[in-house]
Design an enzyme around this catalytic site. Structure first.
Site, PDB file in Angstrom:
ATOM      1  N   CYS A   1     -23.936  39.028  39.537  1.00 63.82           N
ATOM      2  CA  CYS A   1     -23.173  39.745  38.521  1.00 63.82           C
ATOM      3  C   CYS A   1     -21.727  39.991  38.920  1.00 63.82           C
ATOM      4  CB  CYS A   1     -23.854  41.057  38.134  1.00 63.82           C
ATOM      5  SG  CYS A   1     -24.885  41.793  39.372  1.00 63.82           S
TER       6      CYS A   1
ATOM      7  N   LYS B   1     -34.582  47.382  31.891  1.00 63.51           N
ATOM      8  CA  LYS B   1     -34.758  45.953  31.648  1.00 63.51           C
ATOM      9  C   LYS B   1     -36.030  45.642  30.881  1.00 63.51           C
ATOM     10  CE  LYS B   1     -36.905  45.296  36.174  1.00 63.51           C
ATOM     11  NZ  LYS B   1     -37.056  44.442  37.343  1.00 63.51           N
TER      12      LYS B   1
ATOM     13  N   ARG C   1     -31.759  37.517  49.724  1.00 60.94           N
ATOM     14  CA  ARG C   1     -32.261  38.888  49.762  1.00 60.94           C
ATOM     15  C   ARG C   1     -33.170  39.041  50.965  1.00 60.94           C
ATOM     16  NH1 ARG C   1     -33.794  39.904  43.365  1.00 60.94           N
ATOM     17  NH2 ARG C   1     -31.717  39.398  42.586  1.00 60.94           N
TER      18      ARG C   1
ATOM     19  N   HIS D   1     -24.782  36.251  32.402  1.00 61.00           N
ATOM     20  CA  HIS D   1     -24.330  37.590  32.015  1.00 61.00           C
ATOM     21  C   HIS D   1     -23.626  37.488  30.684  1.00 61.00           C
ATOM     22  CE1 HIS D   1     -25.049  37.997  36.318  1.00 61.00           C
ATOM     23  NE2 HIS D   1     -25.400  39.215  36.012  1.00 61.00           N
TER      24      HIS D   1
ATOM     25  N   GLN E   1     -31.254  31.529  41.052  1.00 56.87           N
ATOM     26  CA  GLN E   1     -31.598  32.106  39.753  1.00 56.87           C
ATOM     27  C   GLN E   1     -30.958  31.305  38.635  1.00 56.87           C
ATOM     28  OE1 GLN E   1     -29.885  36.058  40.614  1.00 56.87           O
ATOM     29  NE2 GLN E   1     -31.947  36.853  40.249  1.00 56.87           N
TER      30      GLN E   1
ATOM     31  N   HIS F   1     -27.587  41.364  31.773  1.00 56.37           N
ATOM     32  CA  HIS F   1     -27.957  40.428  32.840  1.00 56.37           C
ATOM     33  C   HIS F   1     -29.248  39.773  32.379  1.00 56.37           C
ATOM     34  CE1 HIS F   1     -25.819  43.038  35.997  1.00 56.37           C
ATOM     35  NE2 HIS F   1     -25.876  43.803  34.940  1.00 56.37           N
TER      36      HIS F   1
ATOM     37  N   ASP G   1     -29.248  32.324  36.203  1.00 55.20           N
ATOM     38  CA  ASP G   1     -28.689  33.633  35.892  1.00 55.20           C
ATOM     39  C   ASP G   1     -27.587  33.541  34.845  1.00 55.20           C
ATOM     40  OD1 ASP G   1     -28.547  36.307  36.138  1.00 55.20           O
ATOM     41  OD2 ASP G   1     -27.552  36.350  38.083  1.00 55.20           O
TER      42      ASP G   1
END
Length: 602
Positions: free
Chosen positions: A300, A430, A329, A351, A347, A476, A349
């Site tokens: 992000c 979420k 992570r 946004h 990911q 997200h 991912d």
RNA sequence: GCUUAUGUGGCUCAGUGGUAGAGCACUUCCUUGGUAAGGAAGAGGUCGCGGGUCCGAUUCCCGCCAUAAGCUCCA
């Protein structure tokens, strides 16, 4: 069949209690309903404790609840006990069950219970946790246990069970406490149900992506590389590339722009975002020229920097950035598990920066996107709204508004969801997408997170109608979640038999003899032209052997080419799914493959 | 991270206080075959890593690394 318990005010009450208190209600029979199984499994746990006590006289018992996958009992004995002892305990359980002891219940005061179980320090610990004045005791034969029930009327009803696992577990689940032994088991009302369950476990084992991933050469792990860092092998690489390119197109169609942030960003930024304070223990840090950097655990912040690169008008929103973002992570070593839980993953991912009035539409658009993909893979799924966790940034008010916004979007479109209290991300609530695979197991992949906090912390803005500065809202979202986990799940879902459109290899070509090799290569090139990968099995092995080898790779189609085929411009096809053989003209074959690959679009 | 178990050639696994074996895979040769394993020969391992005990350790002990199961679902 006679009743084993009753349902009173929506609670399961066993016959012993019902008689004592003079309650009546709908009868529960011994079948495979959730209510009946709960009673049965609870009593089976007790029967196991009874057997353990008779085999190991110094056994002390903690708790023995019914759980999602059966039941367990935590206990402590002086002897060492292992997998091999489970059979022995099962046998003892059966012999007790044959004696058909009735299960009797009586109530005593807590003080009396303390005296009764004075030899058992674990039971004392259990008693410490019970607030009530009186406690109930269940008795079967010589064996007595502190328990609130409900239980079967008689242990003779327990017939179809299996002890499945033995492991350690901490008293109260706290690693500071002493370690107890835990045995897991499962019980059913019928022989068939038990068998079906054991078959499912065997099937799950066969489908294990770690095993298939190794066999099919999709990915590997190496001790010298480090725990939780997957290595993608060529076959896995091809599969992954197919997913990536399908998904790339799908994002472009929906107005997402590809961007990319750096792997490491200065720690100051992670402090601004709140990751340093709230997620720091999961992050990796390094020092460069006296400046501390954090390896990104999420994408992000990078995307926020993309947003900040220019001024935005309310007319431009929503702005959607996406990235196949590699994140690191720090997961606990004990939590690592194949591709399902790793320390480095990618990911899918994105946004979405939008205006407050666009939230609902954007959420629904993402939900539709999810639905498109999940139904393509034949996954059922359900959605879960997760609320504010303990560790969180932002005011209660903002959390309340954003959680409500998610619920509104879902309610307005009559989409069903469940609530997971405290399961949100630290910056916002979420919607999690939980999919159900081919053999009924649930997995968490995609997630849609609504965030008012990061835009505020980074002071993001856009120009409104009146040239006023307005803060955008950030959504997200990831649909697969991560390529690693998703491919792991797909592997198990399809048991390695991937459909044509993502299979690492679409076609295996087996030339009958050396003289057909050249033709096989021509066919292979034609396949590449229609975006299909093929492998030629031309090794110096018998034809049978080469077909067998190709079969073992779980390739969707095998084509055999010999004199006949070359002369007639046909291919002899062997279809993985139908296990049938048939002949087709080469043109039709190529068209068929092309159709199968192109029929899927997210 | 904690508990327990495991770690032998690329893979699956035997085995042992006196420095190792099978099958598959791999290499070479023979075989040129029409739908689930043709034949022969060969190469390949400091037995996860480090330390200790011992005349001697892959084997026993300790530490580390990796893998597996569990550690949340409250009598």
């Amino acid at each position: 069949m006679s009743a084993i318990a009753i349902k009173y005010e929506d609670k399961i009450v066993d016959l012993q209690t019902a008689e004592e208190l003079g309650l009546s209600g709908q009868e529960i029979e011994l079948d495979n309903s959730p209510e009946a199984l709960e009673v049965l499994r609870h009593s089976t746990a007790h029967l196991m404790a009874q057997a353990i006590k008779s085999l190991y006289s110094d056994a002390e018992f903690y708790v023995g609840p019914v759980v999602k996958e059966g039941f367990y009992y935590d206990f402590k004995i002086s002897e060492e006990i292992g997998e091999a002892d489970l059979k022995k305990i099962e046998k003892q359980m059966l012999s007790f069950a044959k004696k058909k002891f009735p299960i009797e219940r009586y109530v005593i005061s807590k003080a009396e219970a303390r005296e009764k179980f004075k030899e058992d320090h674990l039971k004392q610990a259990v008693l410490d946790m019970i607030p009530d004045e009186d406690v109930s005791i269940y008795k079967q034969g010589e064996f007595e246990d502190l328990c609130r029930g409900p239980h079967l009327p008689n242990i003779g009803l327990i017939r179809y069970f299996k002890l499945t696992k033995i492991s350690g577990a901490y008293l109260g689940g706290d690693s500071k406490n002493e370690m107890l032994t835990r045995i897991y088991g499962i019980a059913f009302a019928t022989k068939e149900a038990l068998k079906a369950h054991m078959d499912m476990l065997r099937e799950a084992e066969k489908r294990d992506h770690r095993k298939l991933g190794n066999e099919m050469k999709l990915f590997t792990f190496r001790e010298e590389v480090g725990a939780g860092f997957p290595i993608w092998l060529p076959a896995g690489g091809r599969l992954r590339a197919r997913l990536e390119s399908l998904l790339f197109k799908a994002h472009r169609k929906r107005g997402y722009e590809p961007v990319r942030g750096p792997e490491m960003l200065r720690s100051d930024l992670w402090m601004t975002s709140g990751h340093y304070q709230n997620y720091g223990e999961n992050m990796y840090f390094t020092q460069i020229d006296d400046i501390e950097f954090g390896v990104k655990p999420m994408n992000c912040v990078g995307h926020i920097k993309v947003y900040e690169d220019e001024l935005h008008s309310y007319r431009d929103l929503p702005i959607k950035y996406f990235e196949y973002g590699v994140v690191h992570r720090h997961e606990m070593t004990g939590a690592l598990h194949g591709l399902f839980r790793v320390r480095e993953f990618t990911q899918d991912d994105a946004h979405i920066f939008c205006r407050a009035d666009q939230i609902e539409d954007q959420i629904i658009e993402v939900v539709d996107f999810v639905d498109k993909i999940m139904s393509t893979f034949e996954f059922d799924y359900k959605m879960m709204i997760s609320t504010r966790p303990d560790k969180a940034v932002g005011s209660d008010e903002v959390w309340e508004i954003s959680t409500q916004a998610l619920k509104n979007a879902m309610d307005k479109h009559a989409l069903p969801y469940e609530i997971d209290e405290g399961g949100g991300a630290f910056y916002g609530p979420k919607i999690d997408i939980k999919i159900t695979d081919a053999i009924g197991r649930e997995w968490q992949c995609g997630t849609i997170q609504l965030d008012f906090n990061l835009p505020s912390r980074f002071e993001l803005e856009y120009n409104g109608e009146n040239n006023d500065k307005i803060q955008p809202v950030m959504i997200h979202r990831a649909i697969l979640g991560s390529f690693e986990r998703f491919i792991g799940i797909l592997t198990e879902h399809y048991a390695g038999e991937f459909p044509m459109f993502i299979a690492p290899t679409q076609v295996a070509i087996v030339p009958v003899a050396e003289t057909h090799k050249e033709y096989a290569k021509l066919l292979s090139d034609k396949l590449i032209d229609i975006n299909a990968d093929s492998e030629i099995y031309a090794k110096n092995d018998s034809l049978n052997k080469r077909i067998r080898t190709a079969e073992k790779t779980r390739v969707p189609m095998i084509v055999v080419i010999g004199d006949e085929e070359i002369e007639n411009k046909t291919v002899a096809i062997r279809d993985r799914r139908t296990r049938e053989q048939y002949t087709m003209s080469e043109d039709d074959f190529l068209k068929l493959i092309q159709t199968k690959i192109n029929e899927v679009n997210f």
